[in-house]
Design a protein around this motif. Structure first.
Motif, short mmCIF file in Angstrom:
data_model
loop_
_atom_site.label_atom_id
_atom_site.label_comp_id
_atom_site.label_asym_id
_atom_site.label_seq_id
_atom_site.Cartn_x
_atom_site.Cartn_y
_atom_site.Cartn_z
N MET A 1 0.85 -1.19 0.00
CA MET A 1 0.00 0.00 0.00
C MET A 1 0.88 1.24 0.00
O MET A 1 1.86 1.34 0.72
CB MET A 1 -0.90 -0.02 1.23
N THR A 2 0.52 2.20 -0.80
CA THR A 2 1.27 3.45 -0.89
C THR A 2 0.85 4.36 0.25
O THR A 2 -0.33 4.58 0.48
CB THR A 2 0.99 4.13 -2.24
N ALA A 3 1.84 4.91 0.95
CA ALA A 3 1.56 5.83 2.05
C ALA A 3 1.79 7.26 1.61
O ALA A 3 2.87 7.59 1.11
CB ALA A 3 2.45 5.50 3.25
N TRP A 4 0.78 8.09 1.77
CA TRP A 4 0.86 9.51 1.47
C TRP A 4 0.93 10.27 2.78
O TRP A 4 0.17 9.98 3.70
CB TRP A 4 -0.37 9.99 0.70
N THR A 5 1.80 11.27 2.86
CA THR A 5 1.85 12.18 4.00
C THR A 5 1.96 13.60 3.48
O THR A 5 2.40 13.81 2.35
CB THR A 5 3.03 11.88 4.95
N PHE A 6 1.57 14.54 4.32
CA PHE A 6 1.57 15.96 3.94
C PHE A 6 2.16 16.74 5.10
O PHE A 6 1.66 16.67 6.21
CB PHE A 6 0.15 16.42 3.62
N GLU A 7 3.25 17.45 4.85
CA GLU A 7 3.98 18.13 5.91
C GLU A 7 4.05 19.62 5.66
O GLU A 7 4.36 20.06 4.55
CB GLU A 7 5.42 17.59 5.97
N HIS A 8 3.78 20.40 6.71
CA HIS A 8 4.05 21.84 6.64
C HIS A 8 5.56 21.99 6.50
O HIS A 8 6.32 21.42 7.29
CB HIS A 8 3.57 22.55 7.91
N THR A 9 6.00 22.70 5.48
CA THR A 9 7.41 22.78 5.15
C THR A 9 7.76 24.21 4.75
O THR A 9 7.04 24.83 3.97
CB THR A 9 7.73 21.84 3.96
N PRO A 10 8.87 24.74 5.25
CA PRO A 10 9.30 26.06 4.79
C PRO A 10 9.63 26.01 3.29
O PRO A 10 10.17 25.02 2.79
CB PRO A 10 10.56 26.36 5.60
N THR A 11 9.32 27.09 2.58
CA THR A 11 9.56 27.09 1.14
C THR A 11 11.04 27.13 0.78
O THR A 11 11.39 26.90 -0.38
CB THR A 11 8.84 28.27 0.46
N ASP A 12 11.91 27.38 1.76
CA ASP A 12 13.35 27.33 1.47
C ASP A 12 13.97 25.98 1.81
O ASP A 12 15.18 25.79 1.64
CB ASP A 12 14.09 28.47 2.18
N HIS A 13 13.16 25.01 2.24
CA HIS A 13 13.65 23.65 2.48
C HIS A 13 14.03 23.05 1.12
O HIS A 13 13.35 23.29 0.12
CB HIS A 13 12.55 22.82 3.15
N PRO A 14 15.10 22.27 1.04
CA PRO A 14 15.53 21.72 -0.26
C PRO A 14 14.43 20.97 -1.03
O PRO A 14 14.35 21.10 -2.25
CB PRO A 14 16.69 20.80 0.11
N ASP A 15 13.59 20.21 -0.33
CA ASP A 15 12.51 19.49 -1.02
C ASP A 15 11.50 20.48 -1.61
O ASP A 15 11.03 20.30 -2.74
CB ASP A 15 11.79 18.52 -0.08
N ALA A 16 11.18 21.52 -0.85
CA ALA A 16 10.24 22.53 -1.34
C ALA A 16 10.83 23.28 -2.53
O ALA A 16 10.13 23.51 -3.53
CB ALA A 16 9.88 23.50 -0.21
N VAL A 17 12.09 23.65 -2.43
CA VAL A 17 12.74 24.37 -3.53
C VAL A 17 12.71 23.52 -4.80
O VAL A 17 12.36 24.02 -5.89
CB VAL A 17 14.19 24.75 -3.15
N ALA A 18 13.02 22.25 -4.70
CA ALA A 18 13.03 21.37 -5.87
C ALA A 18 11.63 21.23 -6.46
O ALA A 18 11.45 21.28 -7.69
CB ALA A 18 13.59 20.00 -5.50
N LEU A 19 10.63 21.06 -5.61
CA LEU A 19 9.26 20.93 -6.10
C LEU A 19 8.77 22.22 -6.76
O LEU A 19 8.11 22.18 -7.80
CB LEU A 19 8.32 20.52 -4.96
N LEU A 20 9.07 23.35 -6.15
CA LEU A 20 8.65 24.63 -6.72
C LEU A 20 9.32 24.90 -8.06
O LEU A 20 8.70 25.44 -8.98
CB LEU A 20 8.90 25.77 -5.74
N ARG A 21 10.57 24.51 -8.20
CA ARG A 21 11.25 24.68 -9.49
C ARG A 21 10.62 23.77 -10.54
O ARG A 21 10.42 24.17 -11.69
CB ARG A 21 12.76 24.44 -9.36
N ALA A 22 10.29 22.54 -10.16
CA ALA A 22 9.63 21.62 -11.09
C ALA A 22 8.26 22.16 -11.49
O ALA A 22 7.87 22.09 -12.66
CB ALA A 22 9.50 20.24 -10.45
N TYR A 23 7.54 22.71 -10.53
CA TYR A 23 6.23 23.34 -10.80
C TYR A 23 6.38 24.46 -11.82
O TYR A 23 5.66 24.53 -12.82
CB TYR A 23 5.65 23.85 -9.47
N ARG A 24 7.33 25.34 -11.57
CA ARG A 24 7.52 26.48 -12.48
C ARG A 24 7.99 26.03 -13.86
O ARG A 24 7.55 26.56 -14.88
CB ARG A 24 8.48 27.47 -11.85
N ALA A 25 8.88 25.06 -13.89
CA ALA A 25 9.36 24.54 -15.18
C ALA A 25 8.20 23.94 -15.98
O ALA A 25 8.11 24.16 -17.20
CB ALA A 25 10.45 23.51 -14.96
N GLU A 26 7.31 23.23 -15.31
CA GLU A 26 6.17 22.66 -16.02
C GLU A 26 5.23 23.75 -16.53
O GLU A 26 4.75 23.68 -17.66
CB GLU A 26 5.40 21.67 -15.14
#
Length: 171
Positions: free
Chosen positions: A1-26
């Motif tokens: 079973m796939t586990a999904w979680t959702f975390e409050h994260t600062p936008t300067d966290h490396p994971d957030a930065v990578a996701l936001l760049r991918a969002y903008r690139a798309e």
């Protein structure tokens, strides 16, 4: 079973930065129908800072960051979803709906009763997702030059009554 979680994260966290760049690139790639350049992503980063968000969630599937969503406070009781993104490899598995449900819970915790968002005509899948999640099209509410569709949803009383310690459903 796939586990999904959702975390409050600062936008300067490396994971957030990578996701936001991918969002903008798309966004850029779909708009121009060609791959985005790093310079274009950098420019959009500078034009749309992530510092004024009331909440920002990172979605994880089996621990790996696969999506994000931001929330702006527009007015007392009124918020706006922004930066809704799910990695293409994680799409079609219910993650988008889970992401929206999680940010709605975060919005309710902040005392917001109504959420709005805007999107572009070419983001057909996003419009379908929002409609399935109970968002209805409304007249233009902002001056976004790229938006062509505007949506709104009143949060149900059950969502608004969640305590701050109640985590969003991640099943």
């Amino acid at each position: 079973m796939t586990a999904w979680t959702f975390e409050h994260t600062p936008t300067d966290h490396p994971d957030a930065v990578a996701l936001l760049r991918a969002y903008r690139a798309e966004l850029i790639s779909r708009y121009y129908r060609r791959p985005a350049t790093e310079a274009e992503v950098d420019q959009l980063d500078a034009e749309e800072p992530d510092t004024c968000l009331a909440a920002f969630l990172v979605a994880r599937r089996d621990g790996a960051p696969v999506g994000c969503v931001g929330l702006r406070r527009l007015d007392a009781g009124l918020g706006e979803l922004t930066k809704v993104y799910l990695d293409p490899r994680a799409r079609g598995q219910g993650g988008g709906a889970r992401l929206i449900t999680a940010i709605e819970a975060a919005a309710a915790e902040l005392g917001l009763a109504t959420l709005r968002l805007d999107t572009r005509a070419d983001l057909v899948e996003a419009r379908v997702l929002y409609a399935r999640q109970g968002y209805r099209e409304i007249p233009r509410y902002n001056d976004s030059e790229y938006a062509s569709h505007w949506f709104e949803k009143s949060l149900p009383a059950a969502v608004r009554s969640l305590s701050p310690t109640t985590p969003p459903t991640a099943s």
